[in-house]
Design a protein around this motif. Structure first.
Motif, PDB file in Angstrom:
ATOM      1  N   PRO A 155       0.826  -1.221   0.000  1.00 52.39           N
ATOM      2  CA  PRO A 155       0.000   0.000   0.000  1.00 52.39           C
ATOM      3  C   PRO A 155       0.855   1.264   0.000  1.00 52.39           C
ATOM      4  N   THR A 156       1.460   1.548  -1.155  1.00 53.75           N
ATOM      5  CA  THR A 156       2.295   2.752  -1.271  1.00 53.75           C
ATOM      6  C   THR A 156       1.540   3.899  -1.910  1.00 53.75           C
ATOM      7  N   GLY A 157       0.307   3.672  -2.350  1.00 52.10           N
ATOM      8  CA  GLY A 157      -0.465   4.758  -2.942  1.00 52.10           C
ATOM      9  C   GLY A 157      -1.634   4.207  -3.729  1.00 52.10           C
ATOM     10  N   LEU A 206      -4.238   3.489 -13.926  1.00 51.46           N
ATOM     11  CA  LEU A 206      -4.619   2.700 -15.104  1.00 51.46           C
ATOM     12  C   LEU A 206      -3.579   1.626 -15.442  1.00 51.46           C
ATOM     13  N   GLY A 207      -2.316   1.893 -15.125  1.00 50.95           N
ATOM     14  CA  GLY A 207      -1.265   0.890 -15.353  1.00 50.95           C
ATOM     15  C   GLY A 207      -1.517  -0.360 -14.529  1.00 50.95           C
ATOM     16  N   HIS A 208      -1.899  -0.165 -13.278  1.00 54.31           N
ATOM     17  CA  HIS A 208      -2.241  -1.314 -12.439  1.00 54.31           C
ATOM     18  C   HIS A 208      -3.437  -2.056 -13.005  1.00 54.31           C
ATOM     19  N   TYR A 209      -4.390  -1.272 -13.532  1.00 58.40           N
ATOM     20  CA  TYR A 209      -5.579  -1.922 -14.096  1.00 58.40           C
ATOM     21  C   TYR A 209      -5.180  -2.852 -15.232  1.00 58.40           C
ATOM     22  N   VAL A 210      -4.408  -2.311 -16.176  1.00 56.00           N
ATOM     23  CA  VAL A 210      -3.988  -3.111 -17.332  1.00 56.00           C
ATOM     24  C   VAL A 210      -3.085  -4.276 -16.898  1.00 56.00           C
ATOM     25  N   GLY A 211      -2.157  -3.977 -15.986  1.00 56.54           N
ATOM     26  CA  GLY A 211      -1.140  -4.962 -15.630  1.00 56.54           C
ATOM     27  C   GLY A 211      -1.611  -6.051 -14.684  1.00 56.54           C
ATOM     28  N   THR A 212      -2.553  -5.738 -13.790  1.00 52.68           N
ATOM     29  CA  THR A 212      -2.965  -6.781 -12.838  1.00 52.68           C
ATOM     30  C   THR A 212      -4.461  -6.793 -12.493  1.00 52.68           C
ATOM     31  N   LEU A 213      -5.058  -5.618 -12.319  1.00 57.65           N
ATOM     32  CA  LEU A 213      -6.416  -5.633 -11.760  1.00 57.65           C
ATOM     33  C   LEU A 213      -7.433  -6.305 -12.679  1.00 57.65           C
ATOM     34  N   VAL A 228      -0.402  -9.769 -20.255  1.00 54.53           N
ATOM     35  CA  VAL A 228      -0.670  -8.353 -20.048  1.00 54.53           C
ATOM     36  C   VAL A 228       0.507  -7.529 -20.534  1.00 54.53           C
ATOM     37  N   GLY A 229       0.189  -6.370 -21.017  1.00 60.41           N
ATOM     38  CA  GLY A 229       1.244  -5.468 -21.466  1.00 60.41           C
ATOM     39  C   GLY A 229       1.577  -4.472 -20.382  1.00 60.41           C
ATOM     40  N   THR A 230       2.533  -3.622 -20.672  1.00 62.52           N
ATOM     41  CA  THR A 230       2.848  -2.522 -19.782  1.00 62.52           C
ATOM     42  C   THR A 230       2.236  -1.261 -20.375  1.00 62.52           C
ATOM     43  N   LEU A 231       1.469  -0.567 -19.570  1.00 66.24           N
ATOM     44  CA  LEU A 231       0.856   0.670 -20.052  1.00 66.24           C
ATOM     45  C   LEU A 231       1.867   1.804 -19.951  1.00 66.24           C
ATOM     46  N   PRO A 232       2.094   2.533 -21.059  1.00 66.43           N
ATOM     47  CA  PRO A 232       3.039   3.651 -20.981  1.00 66.43           C
ATOM     48  C   PRO A 232       2.453   4.805 -20.164  1.00 66.43           C
ATOM     49  N   THR A 283       8.049   4.474 -20.985  1.00 66.39           N
ATOM     50  CA  THR A 283       7.555   3.106 -21.185  1.00 66.39           C
ATOM     51  C   THR A 283       6.555   2.648 -20.139  1.00 66.39           C
ATOM     52  N   LYS A 284       6.656   3.163 -18.909  1.00 65.95           N
ATOM     53  CA  LYS A 284       5.768   2.641 -17.880  1.00 65.95           C
ATOM     54  C   LYS A 284       5.051   3.760 -17.134  1.00 65.95           C
ATOM     55  N   MET A 285       3.733   3.608 -17.027  1.00 65.55           N
ATOM     56  CA  MET A 285       2.988   4.477 -16.132  1.00 65.55           C
ATOM     57  C   MET A 285       3.371   4.084 -14.713  1.00 65.55           C
ATOM     58  N   SER A 286       3.854   5.034 -13.952  1.00 66.01           N
ATOM     59  CA  SER A 286       4.385   4.713 -12.625  1.00 66.01           C
ATOM     60  C   SER A 286       4.246   5.931 -11.737  1.00 66.01           C
ATOM     61  N   LYS A 287       3.717   5.739 -10.528  1.00 67.32           N
ATOM     62  CA  LYS A 287       3.402   6.941  -9.754  1.00 67.32           C
ATOM     63  C   LYS A 287       4.647   7.735  -9.390  1.00 67.32           C
ATOM     64  N   SER A 288       5.785   7.049  -9.228  1.00 67.49           N
ATOM     65  CA  SER A 288       6.986   7.814  -8.895  1.00 67.49           C
ATOM     66  C   SER A 288       7.483   8.636 -10.084  1.00 67.49           C
TER      67      SER A 288
HETATM   68  P1  ATP Z   1       6.118   2.986  -7.804  1.00 66.69           P
HETATM   69  O1  ATP Z   1       6.322   4.204  -8.628  1.00 66.69           O
HETATM   70  O2  ATP Z   1       5.988   3.248  -6.328  1.00 66.69           O
HETATM   71  O3  ATP Z   1       7.034   1.856  -8.162  1.00 66.69           O
HETATM   72  P2  ATP Z   1       4.117   2.003  -9.570  1.00 66.69           P
HETATM   73  O4  ATP Z   1       3.062   2.954  -9.966  1.00 66.69           O
HETATM   74  O5  ATP Z   1       5.266   1.748 -10.516  1.00 66.69           O
HETATM   75  O6  ATP Z   1       4.653   2.480  -8.173  1.00 66.69           O
HETATM   76  P3  ATP Z   1       4.194  -0.657  -8.638  1.00 66.69           P
HETATM   77  O7  ATP Z   1       3.822  -0.730  -7.209  1.00 66.69           O
HETATM   78  O8  ATP Z   1       5.619  -0.694  -9.041  1.00 66.69           O
HETATM   79  O9  ATP Z   1       3.464   0.630  -9.232  1.00 66.69           O
HETATM   80  O10 ATP Z   1       3.397  -1.776  -9.457  1.00 66.69           O
HETATM   81  C1  ATP Z   1       2.921  -2.945  -8.887  1.00 66.69           C
HETATM   82  C2  ATP Z   1       2.494  -3.882 -10.004  1.00 66.69           C
HETATM   83  O11 ATP Z   1       1.494  -3.246 -10.789  1.00 66.69           O
HETATM   84  C3  ATP Z   1       3.602  -4.219 -10.993  1.00 66.69           C
HETATM   85  O12 ATP Z   1       4.311  -5.359 -10.631  1.00 66.69           O
HETATM   86  C4  ATP Z   1       2.826  -4.465 -12.264  1.00 66.69           C
HETATM   87  O13 ATP Z   1       2.328  -5.776 -12.289  1.00 66.69           O
HETATM   88  C5  ATP Z   1       1.668  -3.529 -12.161  1.00 66.69           C
HETATM   89  N1  ATP Z   1       1.897  -2.279 -12.882  1.00 66.69           N
HETATM   90  C6  ATP Z   1       2.263  -1.087 -12.357  1.00 66.69           C
HETATM   91  N2  ATP Z   1       2.385  -0.156 -13.311  1.00 66.69           N
HETATM   92  C7  ATP Z   1       2.074  -0.759 -14.481  1.00 66.69           C
HETATM   93  C8  ATP Z   1       1.998  -0.330 -15.845  1.00 66.69           C
HETATM   94  N3  ATP Z   1       2.271   0.914 -16.189  1.00 66.69           N
HETATM   95  N4  ATP Z   1       1.639  -1.235 -16.779  1.00 66.69           N
HETATM   96  C9  ATP Z   1       1.359  -2.513 -16.446  1.00 66.69           C
HETATM   97  N5  ATP Z   1       1.403  -2.977 -15.187  1.00 66.69           N
HETATM   98  C10 ATP Z   1       1.762  -2.126 -14.204  1.00 66.69           C
END
Ligand code: ATP
Ligand code: MG
Length: 338
Positions: free
Chosen positions: A12-14, A18-25, A184-188, A194-199
């Motif tokens: 639970p870091t935040g 949508l990246g989480h949705y595509v990648g796992t949810l 599953v793909g990685t959402l840009p 390349t990766k949607m990422s909260k950091s």
């Molecule tokens: P942080 O920036 O803190 O690393 P984050 O937004 O990158 O957070 P993570 O906690 O690293 O999210 O992601 C957890 C899991 O969610 C990943 O192992 C992956 O399966 C999935 N995930 C996160 N971001 C994406 C993405 N952009 N596309 C696809 N899957 C993703």
């Protein structure tokens, strides 16, 4: 009849995006009918790297559970568990840590990555042991299936080694869990990275309102070589179109936009306006469910209580079997009554 028991989860870091949705949810929602799913809120795992952010955890847990419920994780079919409400997990970790050599942990690739990314030169014992804690998470409920991204397969390898070693030394207690590598793909990110990422700050959260989504989309990265709407544009690697592909239910609209974009017959603004509309159409039912649960925090809490209670009962059974196997069943009278 479900095919087996599955465990996965989140630190639970935040809030989730949508990246989480595509990648796992999306995958988790689908897997609920096939497997007996446990979704773990892995709060102890936060301690391994984020001791300076502890005040956020409770709020993050609340938000993530709302994210889960809003996308369709169904507590009637699946079990949502708070890791720290299951003390049997760290107890199992203690037992497992006797079975793993320190150099084996030092070789775990994701540990090396984390140390590099977070500039950690000397890992704490807690950080070094986090793959063992993860093994305890999975094996506490005798999980058989773990959906993972490719980057995490090394974690499961160690879990499998621990299960195997335990079973060889003391008798069979644990399943050797299998990975389920989803297609599953990685959402840009909205910035084209390349990766949607909260950091990286390039995210659209599942909980963003329509206005925030529209603003995000209008500022999105597109084809940098395209200056005028009459310039032929590139679809490949253009996140606006990646999102259209992933979230726009109107396939005909997507095809038409692509064709016009390639031919230089549509401006970025129109493509983005339509993307904002599509994303909001996708998010609207998610927002509605979220609002319903957010209005009833006591219901949400009860979901976590119930799930954790179920996991705790499973974990206690597991721990009893493990201790029996290790000839540590002695003096139950004292242990149980103390
Ligand atoms: P942080 O920036 O803190 O690393 P984050 O937004 O990158 O957070 P993570 O906690 O690293 O999210 O992601 C957890 C899991 O969610 C990943 O192992 C992956 O399966 C999935 N995930 C996160 N971001 C994406 C993405 N952009 N596309 C696809 N899957 C993703
Ligand atoms: Mg990340």
């Amino acid at each position: 009849m479900k095919k087996g028991r599955l465990l996965t989860g989140d630190r639970p870091t935040g809030k989730l995006h949508l990246g989480h949705y595509v990648g796992t949810l999306a995958n988790r929602v689908r897997l609920q009918d096939e497997y007996d799913c446990f979704f773990l809120l892995a709060d102890y795992h936060i301690l391994t790297t984020r001791l300076d952010h502890l005040e956020e955890i409770e709020e993050n847990i609340r938000e993530i559970v709302l994210d889960y419920l809003s996308v369709g994780i169904d507590p009637g079919r699946s079990t949502i568990v708070l890791q720290s409400a299951v003390p049997q997990i760290p107890e199992l970790q203690l037992l497992f840590s006797m079975l793993v050599a320190v150099p084996r942990l030092q070789r775990v690739p994701t540990l090396k990555e984390q140390m590099r990314d977070l500039h950690i030169t000397q890992p704490s014992a807690g950080l070094l042991g986090y793959p063992v804690l993860q093994a305890a998470d999975i094996l506490s409920v005798r999980g058989e299936i773990v959906p993972v991204g490719k980057d995490q397969s090394s974690h499961l390898e160690l879990t499998r080694e621990i299960a195997r070693r335990f079973n060889e030394m003391f008798g069979t207690v644990f399943p050797e869990p299998e990975t389920l590598i989803g297609e599953v793909g990685t959402l840009p990110g909205t910035d084209g990275k390349t990766k949607m990422s909260k950091s990286l700050g390039n995210v659209i959260y599942l909980s963003d309102d329509a206005e925030a989504v529209a603003q995000r989309v209008m500022r999105m990265y597109t084809d940098p070589k395209r200056i005028h709407p009459t310039d032929p544009g590139t679809i490949e690697g253009n996140p606006v179109f990646t999102y259209h592909e992933a979230f726009n239910a109107d396939r005909a609209e997507v095809d038409e936009l692509k064709e016009r974009y390639r031919a230089g017959r549509v401006g970025d603004v129109e493509v983005k306006k339509r993307l904002a509309r599509a994303l909001n159409a996708f998010l609207d039912p998610i927002r509605e469910r979220r609002a319903r649960f957010a209005a009833r925090p006591e219901v949400v809490e009860e979901i976590i209580v119930e799930g954790s209670r179920r996991a705790r009962a499973e974990a206690q059974e597991t721990l009893d079997s493990a201790r029996d196997a290790m000839k540590m069943a002695y003096y139950r009278g004292v242990r149980d009554r103390a």
